[in-house]
Motif scaffolding. Structure first.
Motif, short mmCIF file in Angstrom:
data_model
loop_
_atom_site.label_atom_id
_atom_site.label_comp_id
_atom_site.label_asym_id
_atom_site.label_seq_id
_atom_site.Cartn_x
_atom_site.Cartn_y
_atom_site.Cartn_z
N MET A 146 -17.83 9.02 -72.17
CA MET A 146 -17.77 8.60 -73.43
C MET A 146 -18.50 9.60 -74.37
O MET A 146 -18.19 9.32 -75.82
N LEU A 193 -13.39 -0.02 -66.00
CA LEU A 193 -14.84 0.02 -65.78
C LEU A 193 -15.53 -0.75 -66.54
O LEU A 193 -16.29 -1.51 -66.07
N TYR A 194 -15.50 -0.64 -67.97
CA TYR A 194 -16.18 -1.27 -68.80
C TYR A 194 -15.74 -2.83 -68.69
O TYR A 194 -16.58 -3.86 -68.81
N VAL A 210 -16.31 7.40 -62.03
CA VAL A 210 -15.12 7.56 -62.55
C VAL A 210 -14.18 9.06 -62.17
O VAL A 210 -14.97 10.07 -62.50
N SER A 235 -19.77 10.02 -64.82
CA SER A 235 -20.29 8.64 -65.27
C SER A 235 -19.65 8.40 -66.45
O SER A 235 -19.16 8.83 -67.06
N PHE A 236 -19.69 6.88 -66.86
CA PHE A 236 -19.16 6.26 -67.89
C PHE A 236 -20.08 7.03 -69.02
O PHE A 236 -19.31 7.24 -70.31
N GLN A 237 -21.17 7.19 -68.92
CA GLN A 237 -22.07 7.72 -70.40
C GLN A 237 -21.43 9.31 -70.61
O GLN A 237 -21.42 9.67 -71.48
N LEU A 283 -11.89 4.01 -67.67
CA LEU A 283 -12.92 3.77 -68.48
C LEU A 283 -12.94 2.30 -69.07
O LEU A 283 -13.87 1.40 -69.01
N ILE A 318 -10.46 3.20 -60.58
CA ILE A 318 -11.45 3.80 -61.15
C ILE A 318 -12.09 5.17 -60.29
O ILE A 318 -12.04 6.14 -60.86
N TRP A 338 -24.42 1.08 -64.22
CA TRP A 338 -23.09 1.62 -64.20
C TRP A 338 -22.85 2.88 -65.30
O TRP A 338 -21.82 3.55 -65.21
N ASN A 339 -23.65 2.96 -66.16
CA ASN A 339 -23.54 3.78 -67.06
C ASN A 339 -23.95 5.20 -66.70
O ASN A 339 -23.28 6.26 -67.06
#
Length: 566
Positions: free
Chosen positions: A122, A161-162, A96, A117-119, A158, A60, A90-91
């Motif tokens: 995405m 991570l999710y 990443v 970041s994940f957010q 991603l 990741i 973690w959002n």
């Protein structure tokens, strides 16, 4: 070898061995030992949680350490625990890795940043569109662009991570009776076992989560005793199916011992000792350097043995393993030739190359993935895997050693062109290595053709990997035959050993990371930096051009040479 030289060799060997054993604490279990050796069935095999944590964080984040938005730098186990027990938002954490600059430019990400970041990812519509286009092209059987392949890599990160956040999915509960059966998470375990057997384990797990939620990373040591109870309970559920403790501890030891990193340190020390023995005559450290180099080779062989025990196969099935194996081959071939010739130049040429190979493998986990995964079907015939791939990789190692000797030769033409005796010696040493490399590559190509006949029904199909292996062979056969008939001399062999290695680089790196097509798809990867490789190749060719300009400038060495020059 005289008795005094034998003593220096033994001292060098013992010093290298002692350096590998320091600190002694690396062999002693810590409070988290039960947590590290907790068995997990993931990615097609059973492995300790320590490996799961290392692979997850590395894949990741691109590194085994993570610096959160708030707090000090964390190791991979601490970071993974915060993922597993979901004790951090973690959002929002920029965890990443997105390293490919053209992709960042194409989807509007800040090119100066490496982690997002994940957010952020995405919500990026351009990235989502690129991923969708990549999947559509893949379904049609079309070749993917580099941006599309990189976008799929980001999607994989991603998804990992999710899937890692939260404790309801990790398969740590063994199957009751089938060694090949599917393991489940604690939340699913009541489907396989009596609820009375699972309830205490759920309580322990909840207590572990509560401990970390209350104290964060500072309370990680307090999870150790709870993990011991959890592991003991899981072992009691299915003692026949649960992996042996020795196997789990072996893999954790491999993760923490870092044998390949220790090997390149020893190769580096041996190189320094050889340089001193050449230029500071009163300090004759040659046999001590041989001892250090031998210790490095031994610790790398030990690392290979550990990895083979863990994987159950030869460690030559992906780019990471091939890079480490080539480094080993360079060192082994150089030591063999050095003991036969006592020329000193083999170690001088080999040590920097072996160090470079192992440093690249150790420092680029996002490019050279060190994970141990099950083999694809075509590679499961261990007989052919054990002879074809190592033979090809050893030929690359031979040509890499010739590359080093070629640089020494051209360096002498550039700096000390009057040292004709030394240049002639280097050229002869180089010629022997090139012969070995051609023999190994020819053998490897023939063995690969036989394997292809059994696996794919044809001996040769002009697959990119096959084609570039043949091109590399021809690039070395030409100068060897030219030397044999007198068309090229010492300078030509030096130039050929440097320039022809670019064909090996294309067969080894280019097909995997640049072309990314063909039947050898199990070796492909993403994340390689073509610009960096191109810059290194360009500088290398510039060095060759400078040596050629000096050689063909009309200057000729004088006939009278000092003993040092000869």
């Amino acid at each position: 070898m005289t008795g005094f030289n034998l003593l220096k060799f033994c001292l060098g060997l013992c010093l290298g061995t002692l350096l590998c054993l320091v600190p002694l604490s690396q062999f002693q279990p810590d409070t988290l030992d039960s947590l590290r050796t907790l068995a997990v069935q993931l990615d097609g095999r059973k492995k300790p949680l320590d490996t799961v944590a290392k692979e997850t964080v590395t894949q990741i984040h691109g590194s085994t350490t993570y610096q959160p938005l708030a707090g000090a730098s964390e190791d991979y186990l601490s970071t993974y625990l915060t993922l597993w027990f979901n004790t951090r938002d973690w959002n929002q954490e920029p965890v990443v890795l997105v390293s490919y600059r053209p992709l960042k430019a194409a989807v509007g990400l800040d090119p100066a940043r490496k982690h997002f970041s994940f957010q952020e990812l995405m919500a990026n519509q351009a990235l989502a569109t690129l991923v969708r286009q990549a999947h559509q092209a893949d379904l049609k059987g079309d070749d993917l662009s580099r941006n599309q392949r990189q976008a799929l890599t980001i999607e994989d990160r991603l998804n990992r991570l999710y899937g890692s956040v939260g404790g309801d999915t990790l398969p740590i509960v063994p199957h009751p009776s089938d060694a090949q059966g599917t393991w489940v998470s604690l939340s699913q375990a009541q489907q396989l076992y009596d609820p009375e057997a699972i309830t205490p384990l759920l309580a322990v797990f909840a207590k572990m989560q509560q401990t970390l939620l209350q104290g964060g990373i500072t309370h990680v040591p307090m999870v150790g005793p709870l993990a011991q109870d959890l592991k003991a309970g899981l072992q009691r559920l299915s003692p026949q199916i649960y992996p042996a403790e020795a196997a789990l501890r072996r893999e954790v030891h491999f993760n923490h011992f870092h044998p390949f990193a220790k090997a390149w340190w020893l190769y580096g020390l041996a190189f320094i000792a050889v340089v001193i023995s050449l230029w500071v005559k009163p300090w004759n450290l040659y046999w001590g350097a041989i001892g250090l180099f031998t210790a490095g080779l031994g610790i790398q062989a030990y690392g290979f043995w550990l990895r083979m025990q863990i994987a159950g196969r030869p460690p030559v099935t992906n780019m990471y393993e091939s890079v480490v194996w080539v480094g080993f081959g360079i060192a082994a071939l150089a030591l063999t030739f050095e003991l036969m010739s006592r020329a000193r130049y083999y170690l001088l040429a080999a040590a920097p190359l072996a160090v470079t190979s192992l440093v690249l493998a150790d420092s680029l986990p996002a490019v050279l993935d060190p994970s141990i995964t099950p083999l694809v079907p075509v590679l499961r015939d261990n007989f052919w895997l054990s002879i074809h791939v190592p033979t090809i990789a050893l030929s690359y190692a031979s040509f890499a050693l010739a590359l080093g000797l070629g640089h020494l030769t051209l360096g002498n033409y550039l700096v000390t062109p009057t040292a004709t005796g030394r240049i002639r010696t280097l050229s002869q040493l180089n010629y022997r290595v090139l012969q070995v490399g051609v023999l190994l590559l020819t053998t490897g190509i023939i063995l690969g053709g036989i394997w292809a006949h059994f696996s794919w029904g044809r001996f040769w199909g002009w697959d990119p990997k096959e084609t570039w292996a043949l091109i590399a062979l021809l690039c070395y056969l030409a100068p060897l035959h030219g030397r044999l008939v007198g068309w090229i001399g010492d300078f030509g062999i030096g130039v050929a050993s440097v320039v022809a290695f670019n064909a090996v680089l294309m067969a080894w790196y280019g097909v995997n990371f640049v072309l990314g097509t063909g039947l050898h798809s199990y070796g492909f990867g993403t994340g390689g930096s073509e610009m960096i490789i191109a810059a290194v190749v360009g500088l290398d060719l510039l060095f060759v051009a400078m040596a050629a300009a000096r050689h063909y400038s009309g200057w000729r060495p004088s006939e009278q040479l000092s003993p040092a020059e000869r």
